[in-house]
Motif scaffolding. Sequence first.
Motif: not given
Length: 338
Positions: A99, A104, A107, A112, A122, A239, A243
Amino acid sequence: MGVVVSLEDGKKQQASIQPLIALTDSDMSRVNELILSKAGSDVEMIPEVANHLISSGGKRLRPMVTLAAARMFGYGGDGHVKLATSVEFMHTATLLHDDVVDESDMRRGKKTARMIWGNQASVLVGDYLLGQAFRMMVEVGSLKALEILSSAASVIAEGEVMQLAAAKNLETTEDEYLAVIKAKTAALFSAAAEVGPVIASASKSEQAALRSYGTNLGLAFQLIDDALDYGGNARDLGKNTGDDFREGKITLPVILSYRRGTQEERLFWKAAIEDAGNDDAALEKATALMARYGAIGETISRARHFGNIARDALAPLKDTPQKNALLEVIDFCIDRVS
């Protein structure tokens, strides 16, 4: 959106992962307890970030495959629970890292972790989960299982770098793309399946059968994800649909449409993928071109091909409830496009 790709004509009885869920239910309860325990930390942000993704509704297919593959060969210890948890942590870590790399926003229908806590958190929490995964592998005491899963971790990282190198490159060939997803997605499925018979002291041929099953299941799974991005829904995909296109990802439907298109259409793909001209109108045109050139249907056909290889890998093995459940998983993964 004005164009919707029909992924499959006709309806049939859909396969289910319910037999696998039922067979692994008690073991998965232990896995879930271990996940919560090992995702804990005195550093407050670690469990917050980890649990955000862990609790977001994934099917946990990979750890269930590990549990079933071990029980299939009569394993009676508890090492499979730790290995299954390790597999899930490896998967979660790759999602956290993915991600960030893919930038992104969503999720599994939620923001995310990077959108809430930032990219640094993350990545670092993903690293923490990988560390916990390796600690559990060591606790199991199987050098072979440790070798398989550690090798998979390395291959997955290679796949991520390969994908990065191929990003927005429309000259990527189908063979090159398959090499990417074999590393990035199929390697963990393969390892998840193989460590089961390994700790159950199954024969080398039985270990090889589960390794082949996992590899080809993973390839089929990813190709169906590729198809769903242009005609599925967020619930099936985990998702937002579209995307991959918005992120300029080179997937098999794009590769096939680009290669089969006219010069003018190839200029559209270059503008959309290479120059980020990927708004909703462009997505609609991309989907229409995929329908024109049968790119989605071809992607599904290739997924079925790998599904058949996975099925053949298990064919010589003794019939057990676990074997039958793993066979149904193949159809379940492919039937997501029905």
